[in-house]
Structures are given as C-alpha cells and as structure tokens.
Scaffold this active site. Structure first.
Site, mmCIF file in Angstrom:
data_model
loop_
_atom_site.group_PDB
_atom_site.id
_atom_site.type_symbol
_atom_site.label_atom_id
_atom_site.label_comp_id
_atom_site.label_asym_id
_atom_site.label_seq_id
_atom_site.Cartn_x
_atom_site.Cartn_y
_atom_site.Cartn_z
ATOM 1 N N PHE A 33 0.860 -1.175 0.000
ATOM 2 C CA PHE A 33 0.000 0.000 0.000
ATOM 3 C C PHE A 33 0.899 1.226 0.000
ATOM 4 O O PHE A 33 1.559 1.532 0.994
ATOM 5 C CB PHE A 33 -0.930 0.048 1.203
ATOM 6 C CG PHE A 33 -1.854 1.246 1.145
ATOM 7 C CD1 PHE A 33 -3.002 1.202 0.372
ATOM 8 C CD2 PHE A 33 -1.545 2.419 1.814
ATOM 9 C CE1 PHE A 33 -3.841 2.313 0.280
ATOM 10 C CE2 PHE A 33 -2.373 3.524 1.724
ATOM 11 C CZ PHE A 33 -3.526 3.473 0.956
ATOM 12 N N ASP A 88 9.632 2.828 1.806
ATOM 13 C CA ASP A 88 8.436 3.609 2.120
ATOM 14 C C ASP A 88 8.196 3.498 3.627
ATOM 15 O O ASP A 88 7.614 2.530 4.110
ATOM 16 C CB ASP A 88 7.241 3.068 1.332
ATOM 17 C CG ASP A 88 5.949 3.821 1.625
ATOM 18 O OD1 ASP A 88 5.888 4.536 2.646
ATOM 19 O OD2 ASP A 88 4.988 3.683 0.849
ATOM 20 N N LYS A 138 3.010 11.292 6.944
ATOM 21 C CA LYS A 138 2.201 11.094 8.138
ATOM 22 C C LYS A 138 2.783 11.793 9.368
ATOM 23 O O LYS A 138 2.555 12.964 9.564
ATOM 24 C CB LYS A 138 1.958 9.600 8.374
ATOM 25 C CG LYS A 138 1.125 8.964 7.242
ATOM 26 C CD LYS A 138 0.497 7.668 7.652
ATOM 27 C CE LYS A 138 -0.229 6.989 6.494
ATOM 28 N NZ LYS A 138 -1.393 7.752 6.010
#
Length: 403
Positions: free
Chosen positions: A141, A226, A255
């Site tokens: 994802f 990531d 984030k």
C-alpha cells in the site's frame, strides 16, 4: 451541536462515499483520547495510521504551528523562506542523507520517488529512455494515485481505474529469490514497505531487508523504503529499516512528519540521486511551505531525543506480550507487529474486523479493520501504560463475547 446520526447523514449527502468510517463524529481530542459530538470519550488506538504518533494536540507542535501562523504560512517555491533551509538540513541529518525533496501527502512522496528513480536510471545508471522498471511487493500500500494503484494487488483499490501505468513488476513480499529473479538490467529501483501496514502489519522474515539491501547494491538498483507509516518512531526505531541495520538509498516519509497538524511528506536521499533534478521538472505549490517546515522541524527535534523511540519499544514489548496471551484460545489466530504497532487476526467465527471494530467503539476504543477479520492497533506513542492496558482489556472483553 448536531447528533451523531444527523452529522453522518449530512456528510453522506454531500461527500463522495470513498470511505466508510465508523459511526463516531469526533469534535475534540487530547493526547490519546477523542471526544465525540455527544460528549462520549474514546481511546484512539489508530493514531491516524501513525500520523498522530505524538498524540492529539501535542503542545510543542501546536505552539510551533501557532507561532508560524502569525509570521507566514505560504510563499510557494517561487520564493525562498526562512524555515526551508533548516528543515531540509535537519531532516537530511536525521536520515543520514544529503538532500530533501518536500511534498505534502504520502502518495505525492511515493510518486516523487518513482519519478526520481526513473530519472536516476536514465541519467546515472544509463537505462534506455522509456524502459525503466521498478520492482514492488504484493499486498503493498503506497497510496491511491493512478500510478500507485497500477501496481497494487488490492482489487478494491485497483478495479475500474485503468488503463494502468506500466513499468512495474510485482513479487511476493519477503521472497528474496523472487526479487532477485525480477531484477534485470532495466530495473532502476526496488520499492518496499519495511513493514506492510495496510496489509495487516506484516513483518518480513528476519534478514529480508538486509538481503534486499545487499541485492540492490550488487545490481546497481536503488532501494526505496516507504517509511510513511513505519517510520519516525512507530516501531521503536526512528526508521523500521534500522531493526536490520539497513540504510536504503531513499526514504519516503509522511504522516508523522507533520505531527498530525499539517500534511508534510518528503523524499530524502543522496546528492547523486536527488541531484538529477533541474528547475521545472518537479514541484508542488504547498511542498515545503513555512507552516509545514515549522511543524516538521519540531517533530524532528522531538525525535532527536530518542524519547519516543524508547517509549514505543517499551510499550510495544508490553503490547505484544499481552496480545500474545490471546493467541491459541480460539479467538485470535495470529498477532504480528513491531514496536507500538500490531495486526491481529480475529477468528472469522467471531465476526469480521469491521464488526469487532464496532463492538470496540461501543466500549470506547477506536481501531481500524483491514482485509476481512484483521484489526490494527497503533496508538499514539504518548499513550500511558494504564490507558493501553484499559484498551486491551476492552479488546479481551469483546473477544470473550461480553459486548
């Protein structure tokens, strides 16, 4: 103040239905707790998918944002501003890298990493123009942009959004043999999550990340990590790659970099890699804006103390010890994770992950389901041990059928 149902009905009437939130309407939050429109309090055990690592309303971050709001919030990159240089320098230092390319959202940062790897491949490695390949892992994802869903194996995220962007090869996560076979002379990068969050907090086999690092170095391929969810303290280290002593060629961050206050993301790498860009080839109006830099600088300062990494380690050990006791009793099939992050596979006979999440909501705990009967736990790193235990007690009560 509207009731919960009135607020939800209004939202559904005027917004696209691309999410299916739990039926709670938050109006305020502090630390690890949120309060809804009717005054009910909930323990946040999701932390905005790690965007809220430092908790809701963290005083240091709010004060940094307020101070910057009174000075300047946006210049665009058409002009310099006085927070940009320090932000880039401090983030590069935190990562042990040379250069930073700031963006806003995680998906933007992933897109930036893809573009960067391709350009590096053409300008530095010498791959023929238009032939670059990037190897990715199944169940990944990395966002929901057109390019990113092109290499997703999640039918829900991918279906009906073609035609898809070429140039990607998907291999099983954790399989070094398959990865080695997929790398060719045209491969410019391997893009991986050190821990796959959306897939259910999947931790790769021991030695996998180190093996990826060795393979990519030998084959002159960039290793892109990531760390949008796994980075910045969540797993007990600044970066999840550190658990295997691995330093990738490129970090993709987001984030928690914005402290749950503003969206901040970045690609961080060497001068050889990010030095391929020339003016006009990539950018973002809001990327690296003064407000974002001010908040992110405070995040970086907080991480430099090591306090939050240590807290995630200690509370994470406690979390996994308690969750481990639930395995084998018929209610929990497996628990995975690292630090203050866990994926819990609930026995399907007890209900779906959504149903379990709704029952926990009724008991004052907010989590998120994924992939059937899996729920994820990722509370803010500032959560107290007492509150964490209370939240886990509510999970135990739900699994025992007490509501």
């Amino acid at each position: 103040m509207p009731t919960t149902q009135a607020a939800i009905t209004s939202a559904e009437a005027h917004s696209a239905h691309n999410y299916r939130p739990l039926p709670v309407v938050v109006t305020s939050a502090d630390g690890a707790w949120m309060t809804d429109v009717e005054g009910r309090r909930y323990l946040d055990m999701l932390a905005g998918y790690s965007a809220l690592n430092f908790g809701h309303g963290n005083r240091r971050l709010i004060d940094a944002a307020k101070a910057q709001l009174d000075r300047v919030t946006l210049t665009s990159r058409a002009f310099h501003h006085d927070r940009f240089a320090e932000f880039c320098a401090r983030l590069a230092e935190l990562c042990g890298m040379d250069m930073v390319l700031p963006m806003n959202t995680g998906a933007e940062a992933v897109e930036t990493a893809v573009k960067t790897a391709r350009k590096w491949g053409y300008k530095v490695k010498g791959v023929m123009d238009g032939t670059a390949k990037i190897v990715v892992a199944a169940n990944n994802f990395h966002g929901r942009t057109t390019t990113v869903v092109s290499f997703s194996t999640d039918h829900e995220a991918r279906a009906d959004f073609g035609p898809y962007t070429p140039g990607f090869e998907i291999v099983p996560y954790g399989d070094l043999t398959a990865l080695d076979a997929a790398v060719t002379d045209n491969t410019v990068a391997v893009l991986l999550e050190p821990i796959q969050g959306e897939a259910g907090v999947l931790v790769p086999p021991a030695g996998y990340l180190a093996g990826v690092r060795e393979l990519t170095r030998e084959r002159n391929v960039l290793f892109i990590a990531d760390e949008i969810q796994s980075g910045l303290g969540r797993t007990g280290k600044t970066f999840a790659c550190e658990h295997e002593g691995v330093v990738p060629d490129m970090y993709v961050l987001g984030k928690a970099l914005g402290g749950g206050v503003v969206p901040v993301s970045a690609v961080v790498s060497s001068a050889e890699v990010l030095g391929v860009y020339r003016p006009g080839e990539h950018g973002s109006t809001f990327g690296g804006n003064p407000l974002a830099c001010a908040v992110a600088l405070e995040v970086i300062a907080m991480l430099r103390t090591g306090e939050f990494q240590e807290r995630a380690t200690e509370l994470g050990d406690h979390l996994h010890q308690k969750l481990g006791l639930l395995v084998g009793g018929g209610a929990v099939e497996a628990v995975r994770g690292r630090g203050l992050w866990a994926g819990i596979d609930i026995a399907p006979s007890l209900g779906t992950g959504r149903q379990i999440s709704e029952k926990l909501m009724d008991r004052g705990v907010l989590v998120k389901d994924t992939h059937g009967s899996t729920i994820r736990i990722a509370p803010p790193l500032v959560i107290s041990k007492e509150d964490l235990d209370w939240g886990l007690d509510q999970l135990g009560a739900v699994l025992e059928g007490r509501g």
